[in-house]
Write an enzyme that holds these catalytic residues in place. Structure first.
Site, mmCIF file in Angstrom:
data_model
loop_
_atom_site.group_PDB
_atom_site.id
_atom_site.type_symbol
_atom_site.label_atom_id
_atom_site.label_comp_id
_atom_site.label_asym_id
_atom_site.label_seq_id
_atom_site.Cartn_x
_atom_site.Cartn_y
_atom_site.Cartn_z
ATOM 1 N N SER A 46 42.186 35.568 33.610
ATOM 2 C CA SER A 46 41.454 36.421 34.384
ATOM 3 C C SER A 46 40.126 35.219 34.685
ATOM 4 O O SER A 46 39.646 35.563 33.338
ATOM 5 C CB SER A 46 41.063 38.075 33.550
ATOM 6 O OG SER A 46 40.482 38.347 34.058
ATOM 7 N N GLU A 47 39.821 35.146 35.954
ATOM 8 C CA GLU A 47 38.919 33.663 35.891
ATOM 9 C C GLU A 47 37.826 33.827 35.594
ATOM 10 O O GLU A 47 36.653 33.236 36.096
ATOM 11 C CB GLU A 47 38.850 33.465 38.450
ATOM 12 C CG GLU A 47 38.642 34.914 39.019
ATOM 13 C CD GLU A 47 39.688 35.026 39.597
ATOM 14 O OE1 GLU A 47 40.178 35.581 39.165
ATOM 15 O OE2 GLU A 47 39.541 36.491 40.407
ATOM 16 N N ASN A 48 37.252 35.246 35.330
ATOM 17 C CA ASN A 48 36.205 35.719 34.528
ATOM 18 C C ASN A 48 36.276 35.036 33.137
ATOM 19 O O ASN A 48 35.231 34.698 32.881
ATOM 20 C CB ASN A 48 35.935 36.731 34.437
ATOM 21 C CG ASN A 48 36.852 38.262 34.574
ATOM 22 O OD1 ASN A 48 38.049 37.719 34.248
ATOM 23 N ND2 ASN A 48 36.300 38.809 33.137
ATOM 24 N N SER A 88 37.304 28.069 33.157
ATOM 25 C CA SER A 88 37.868 28.937 33.757
ATOM 26 C C SER A 88 38.926 28.339 35.399
ATOM 27 O O SER A 88 40.092 28.440 35.422
ATOM 28 C CB SER A 88 37.623 29.662 34.342
ATOM 29 O OG SER A 88 38.684 31.086 34.768
#
Lengths: 219, 231
Positions: A46-48, A88
């Site tokens: 999840s890119e967060n 990320s």
């Protein structure tokens, strides 16, 4: 019959391979997590800032500090790791993420994608989409083959502002599975009961149909 | 060396109108709630805010937008905010949209003392217009400049009087990056502990990057999209 969004997700899940690190975009791509084949272990990014995204929490166990890129409450799994937003996108940019699945408004025959902006409408922003499409090794697009007016979204060239160029490798639409090779779409599979003629008529970009086209294996 | 401030109003008291602020957080997760509330009642205006998102109508940066305190918003995604949309369409608000990874890395570059970075994000799109493009190993990259803000305002889980910070879960997001990119960095923490209580092995942001720290209070930690399963 054209596939519904759950069947599109189900078909994309068959592309997952054991050991893959996968980034799933918002919308239909998120649903892919529900159809991961048995015996295939993938790690969801999840890119967060999370590797090893688990399911939604049980009611009452949600934690405001633990969300996915769609801002939904989620959980971790054994082996999860947190990191900041630069790392990320570092792992995305450096090609460590094996597969990215995202939605699109338009895809062109050379693999350009448009999915962030419609002129004249409120622009919400590209979020992480431009970073993902510029770097991901393998990009699968989940989309409807046509817009609500019935016009093809698989085009000779995109008409909307681009998100990235020459990056899409495969498309799973409600009508077909297609590959993008050497500047054209290549038909690989068709939705159960959907004819090759229908797909041809709804694909405006250059489309190669080579031999018998099998039906997709979806429930 | 005293970095400890009494509260948010105290820590932000010298931020002038027209300042450029970085505000940590992703959506409403990990945002400096106390500082935003204090800014909303401070009366300062013409702010340039750099943050991944712009909050929702009545929370986060949305509170500053409601008060017309924001002149320019620099973000990667600004949905979920009707007042933002109204001000944008009426021309009251300037907006610059930046790919999320570029935004994060431009903050990081600043903290690492690097003037600029090369990234492929945006190549072939309108984001690339007017920017230097250079090829490395046959692939095109955009030159993007490091970000610096007059004040970076971040939220951490724990911190100590030296300014060392530890973040929790995905509330880390942009916070440690923006903490490195402020000329003055203000950190609000859920728990301010005595020096020596944090394990040095577990520090995410070393105190050298933090100028001011205070213990926040009454965290609402609003959830934007509550999603649960039944079993």
């Amino acid at each position: 019959m054209a596939l519904n969004k759950f069947q599109i997700a189900q078909r994309i899940a068959k592309e997952l391979k054991d050991g893959y690190y996968v980034n799933l975009g918002i919308g239909i791509p998120t649903l892919v997590a529900n159809y991961i084949p048995e015996g295939v272990n993938v790690v969801l990014q999840s890119e967060n800032g999370l590797l090893g995204m688990g399911p939604f929490p049980l009611q009452g166990e949600e934690d405001a500090d633990l969300i996915n890129a769609g801002k939904q409450t989620i959980t971790t799994i054994p082996g999860s790791a947190f990191f900041d937003s630069a790392m990320s996108f570092g792992m995305i940019r450096s090609g460590k993420v094996d597969l990215t699945v995202l939605g699109a408004m338009e895809v062109s025959e050379n693999g350009d994608i448009a999915n962030w902006k419609i002129p004249g409408k409120m622009v919400k922003g590209m979020g992480g989409a431009m970073d993902l499409v510029a770097s991901a090794k393998n990009i699968i697009v989940a989309m409807m083959h046509t817009n609500p007016k019935g016009e093809s979204k698989l085009l000779p060239s995109c008409t909307l502002p681009l998100t990235g160029i020459k990056c899409v490798k495969k498309i799973v639409s409600d009508l077909a599975v297609l590959e993008i090779v050497d500047g054209h779409f290549k038909l690989l599979e068709r939705a159960p009961g959907v004819s090759v003629e229908e797909i041809v008529s709804k694909t405006l970009g250059k489309l190669i149909v080579d031999g018998e086209i099998p039906e997709m294996d979806v429930n | 060396m005293n970095k400890v401030f009494y509260n948010a109003a105290d820590a932000i008291a010298d931020i002038p109108s027209g300042a450029t602020l970085m505000l940590g957080g992703f959506g409403l997760c990990g945002i400096p709630e106390n500082s935003i509330s204090a800014l909303a009642t401070s009366g300062i205006h013409h702010l340039t805010c750099i943050s991944n998102n712009a909050g929702v109508d009545d929370f986060g940066i949305g509170l500053l937008l409601q008060n017309r305190q924001v002149k320019k918003m620099i973000a990667s995604y600004v949905g979920e905010n009707a007042e933002f949309e109204r001000q944008l369409l009426s021309g009251e608000l300037e907006v610059e949209l930046i790919p999320q990874g570029t935004l994060a890395t431009r903050c990081m570059a600043s903290g690492y003392g690097l003037p600029a970075i090369y990234t492929p994000a945006g190549i072939g799109t309108e984001i690339a217009e007017g920017k230097e493009i250079r090829e490395f190993n046959g692939k095109a990259y955009l030159l993007e400049m490091a970000f610096e803000a007059d004040f970076a305002i971040v939220k951490a889980w724990k911190g100590d009087a030296m300014g060392n910070l530890i973040f929790k879960d995905t509330a880390r997001n942009f916070n440690p990056l923006m903490a490195m990119a402020g000329k003055i960095t203000i950190a609000e923490v859920e728990e301010l502990v005595a020096v020596g209580e944090l394990d040095p092995n577990h520090i995410h942001t070393p105190g050298i990057y933090v100028n001011r720290i205070f213990q926040g209070q009454d965290y609402e930690k609003r959830i934007e999209q509550l999603t649960t399963r039944t079993q």
